[in-house]
Design an enzyme around this catalytic site. Structure first.
Site, PDB file in Angstrom:
ATOM      1  N   ASP A   1      40.156 -48.253  37.205  1.00  0.00           N
ATOM      2  CA  ASP A   1      40.591 -46.851  37.183  1.00  0.00           C
ATOM      3  C   ASP A   1      41.045 -46.512  35.767  1.00  0.00           C
ATOM      4  O   ASP A   1      41.785 -47.275  35.129  1.00  0.00           O
ATOM      5  CB  ASP A   1      41.739 -46.645  38.181  1.00  0.00           C
ATOM      6  CG  ASP A   1      42.007 -45.178  38.461  1.00  0.00           C
ATOM      7  OD1 ASP A   1      41.873 -44.754  39.613  1.00  0.00           O
ATOM      8  OD2 ASP A   1      42.358 -44.437  37.502  1.00  0.00           O
ATOM      9  N   ILE A   2      40.575 -45.378  35.275  1.00  0.00           N
ATOM     10  CA  ILE A   2      40.830 -44.998  33.887  1.00  0.00           C
ATOM     11  C   ILE A   2      42.282 -44.546  33.666  1.00  0.00           C
ATOM     12  O   ILE A   2      42.768 -44.523  32.541  1.00  0.00           O
ATOM     13  CB  ILE A   2      39.821 -43.889  33.453  1.00  0.00           C
ATOM     14  CG1 ILE A   2      39.622 -43.877  31.954  1.00  0.00           C
ATOM     15  CG2 ILE A   2      40.212 -42.534  33.986  1.00  0.00           C
ATOM     16  CD1 ILE A   2      38.871 -45.064  31.431  1.00  0.00           C
TER      17      ILE A   2
ATOM     18  N   GLU B   1      40.892 -36.109  44.456  1.00  0.00           N
ATOM     19  CA  GLU B   1      40.465 -35.720  43.109  1.00  0.00           C
ATOM     20  C   GLU B   1      38.953 -35.872  42.948  1.00  0.00           C
ATOM     21  O   GLU B   1      38.298 -34.975  42.408  1.00  0.00           O
ATOM     22  CB  GLU B   1      41.207 -36.599  42.087  1.00  0.00           C
ATOM     23  CG  GLU B   1      40.940 -36.231  40.642  1.00  0.00           C
ATOM     24  CD  GLU B   1      41.576 -37.261  39.686  1.00  0.00           C
ATOM     25  OE1 GLU B   1      42.694 -37.737  39.957  1.00  0.00           O
ATOM     26  OE2 GLU B   1      40.918 -37.578  38.678  1.00  0.00           O
TER      27      GLU B   1
ATOM     28  N   HIS C   1      35.872 -43.836  47.541  1.00  0.00           N
ATOM     29  CA  HIS C   1      36.306 -44.967  46.720  1.00  0.00           C
ATOM     30  C   HIS C   1      37.565 -45.572  47.307  1.00  0.00           C
ATOM     31  O   HIS C   1      38.430 -44.868  47.810  1.00  0.00           O
ATOM     32  CB  HIS C   1      36.534 -44.562  45.257  1.00  0.00           C
ATOM     33  CG  HIS C   1      37.427 -43.375  45.075  1.00  0.00           C
ATOM     34  ND1 HIS C   1      37.008 -42.086  45.324  1.00  0.00           N
ATOM     35  CD2 HIS C   1      38.724 -43.269  44.705  1.00  0.00           C
ATOM     36  CE1 HIS C   1      37.991 -41.241  45.086  1.00  0.00           C
ATOM     37  NE2 HIS C   1      39.051 -41.931  44.731  1.00  0.00           N
TER      38      HIS C   1
ATOM     39  N   HIS D   1      40.882 -47.614  46.397  1.00  0.00           N
ATOM     40  CA  HIS D   1      41.771 -48.037  45.316  1.00  0.00           C
ATOM     41  C   HIS D   1      42.320 -49.418  45.659  1.00  0.00           C
ATOM     42  O   HIS D   1      42.909 -49.590  46.738  1.00  0.00           O
ATOM     43  CB  HIS D   1      42.986 -47.104  45.200  1.00  0.00           C
ATOM     44  CG  HIS D   1      42.694 -45.710  44.751  1.00  0.00           C
ATOM     45  ND1 HIS D   1      42.863 -45.306  43.442  1.00  0.00           N
ATOM     46  CD2 HIS D   1      42.290 -44.608  45.430  1.00  0.00           C
ATOM     47  CE1 HIS D   1      42.566 -44.006  43.345  1.00  0.00           C
ATOM     48  NE2 HIS D   1      42.218 -43.560  44.536  1.00  0.00           N
TER      49      HIS D   1
END
Ligand code: AMP
Length: 129
Positions: free
Chosen positions: A28-29, A87, A92, A94
């Site tokens: 994750d960025i 978002e 996805h 996490h």
């Protein structure tokens, strides 16, 4: 096209941790904690419970393998799992290495340099089986 499909198609870069025919995992960025990883089915589906049951189970199997690699490569009390998607409307999971409750609250973020992201992804990737 979602930002994750752009990553899957190589249009934008990511710090890749693992990949198979149907999934990709990358850092994750904007991580909650060091090692925060996203596991993404390559097929773009909006919501996790819109996945066919088999695809859902396959995503969880792949996430399990990534979580095992995280446990071996990032110091933490345990790896937490969360699905949100408010978002980015592309399923996805996490996976977040946890040391305390706030690590899973998506409020406090950690800043990593590009070199730190690269080293972290390589370390997790080397433990992926
Ligand atoms: P959510 O959809 O609420 O589960 O959050 C989307 C997550 O994707 C956030 O934690 C973002 O930091 C992360 N994210 C968004 N764009 C990228 C990207 N290009 N590379 C890696 N992570 C991203």
């Amino acid at each position: 096209m979602s930002v994750f499909t752009k990553i899957i198609e190589g249009e934008i870069p990511c710090y890749k941790v693992a990949e198979d025919q149907h999934h990709i995992a990358f850092l994750d960025i904007n991580p909650n904690a060091k090692g925060h990883t996203l596991v993404v089915p390559k097929k773009e589906v909006n919501k996790v419970f819109d996945l066919e049951k088999e695809a859902y189970h396959n995503l969880m199997d792949f996430s399990y393998r990534v979580a095992k690699a995280l446990e071996k490569s990032v110091a933490c009390k345990r790896v937490g799992l969360s699905v949100i998607g408010l978002e980015v409307p592309h399923v996805h999971v996490h996976l977040v290495p946890l040391n305390n409750m706030k690590d899973i609250q998506f409020t406090d973020k950690v800043a990593l340099t590009k070199d730190e992201f690269i080293a972290l992804a390589a370390r997790i990737s080397s433990e992926f089986k």
